[in-house]
Design a protein around this motif. Structure first.
Motif, PDB file in Angstrom:
ATOM      1  N   GLY A 134       0.817  -1.207   0.000  1.00  0.00           N
ATOM      2  CA  GLY A 134       0.000   0.000   0.000  1.00  0.00           C
ATOM      3  C   GLY A 134       0.849   1.254   0.000  1.00  0.00           C
TER       4      GLY A 134
ATOM      5  N   LYS B 194      -2.867  -5.937  -1.431  1.00  0.00           N
ATOM      6  CA  LYS B 194      -3.793  -5.658  -0.337  1.00  0.00           C
ATOM      7  C   LYS B 194      -3.214  -6.064   1.012  1.00  0.00           C
ATOM      8  CE  LYS B 194      -8.035  -5.989  -3.075  1.00  0.00           C
ATOM      9  NZ  LYS B 194      -9.336  -6.700  -3.258  1.00  0.00           N
ATOM     10  N   SER B 195      -2.236  -6.968   0.991  1.00  0.00           N
ATOM     11  CA  SER B 195      -1.655  -7.407   2.252  1.00  0.00           C
ATOM     12  C   SER B 195      -0.188  -7.771   2.064  1.00  0.00           C
ATOM     13  CB  SER B 195      -2.406  -8.617   2.807  1.00  0.00           C
ATOM     14  OG  SER B 195      -2.138  -9.775   2.021  1.00  0.00           O
TER      15      SER B 195
END
Length: 240
Positions: free
Chosen positions: A75, A101-102
């Motif tokens: 991110g 996303k992770s």
């Protein structure tokens, strides 16, 4: 907005520095906080997939200059993003961000070779490094980690002045009396000097890192703001 009496405190992180650089409007004002004490640092380690033809930061930089290279990030504004954008800026290379996303997804793709470069946290990366599923090049911190002393820092590996530390510190509401801030600072530092506390933190891959005074912690925050303001500007990133 809590009463500034020393009974309500905040554990602040690097996001306190980065968020105002990424967002025009925030539901809080970081200037409304009084620095009390820097507490601990955690580190990332720049890693590559074992198939990547780079065994050092210098070789990675040369490779990135010779052909387009992608990197994984968890991110924009994350420590992974800041680490490799700072490397881009200081080493004069081009790297394309691939956002995930992770962290888990990014590490999975690093192991599979979908992305060549990613800087996971050192503590999470150790078992993957030891098993040969990823290759460590350098730690992002300003000094070597005792438990992984064979790994150079990025600065030692050829990018002078480079340092990215994930820090955690204690802050109070602005207006907290100076004597209370001083007492809190002294007691926090005393606790961090206890052998059992240091051993417990070391087992988690976390290391005490204190500032000599609350004012010194405030100066540290100001230096972090100046450093990452340049990174965010160079990356041309805004999230609002």
């Amino acid at each position: 907005h809590a009463t500034p009496d020393g009974h309500t405190l905040l554990i602040g992180t690097l996001s306190l520095v980065v968020s105002p650089l990424l967002y025009k409007e925030l539901p809080f004002d970081p200037k409304g906080l009084a620095p009390v004490s820097l507490v601990v640092l955690t580190q990332n380690v720049i890693c590559v997939n074992p198939k990547v033809e780079a065994t050092s930061i210098k070789e990675l930089i040369s490779l990135a200059k010779s052909k387009p290279m992608r990197y994984g990030s968890s991110g924009r504004g994350s420590s992974a993003f800041l680490t490799l954008e700072l490397l881009k800026s200081m080493a004069g290379i081009e790297l394309q961000e691939i956002p995930y996303k992770s962290t888990a997804q990014a590490v999975t793709d690093l192991m599979s070779g979908e992305i060549p470069v990613y800087p996971p946290s050192l503590v999470s990366a150790i078992p993957l490094i030891k098993s040969g599923r990823i290759r460590a090049l350098a730690v992002t911190s300003s000094k070597r980690i005792d438990q992984f002393a064979e790994l150079p820092t990025v600065a030692e590996a050829g990018v002078a002045g480079f340092a990215v530390d994930n820090w955690y510190g204690v802050l109070a509401p602005r207006g907290t009396p100076k004597e209370i801030v001083g007492r809190l600072h002294a007691e926090i530092n005393r606790a961090l000097g206890m052998n059992d506390v240091k051993e417990r933190l070391a087992g988690l891959g976390i290391f005490p890192f204190t500032a000599p005074t609350p004012e010194a912690f405030g100066d540290y925050i100001k230096a972090e703001i100046a450093k990452y303001a340049q990174v965010v500007k160079a990356a041309g990133v805004r999230l609002d």
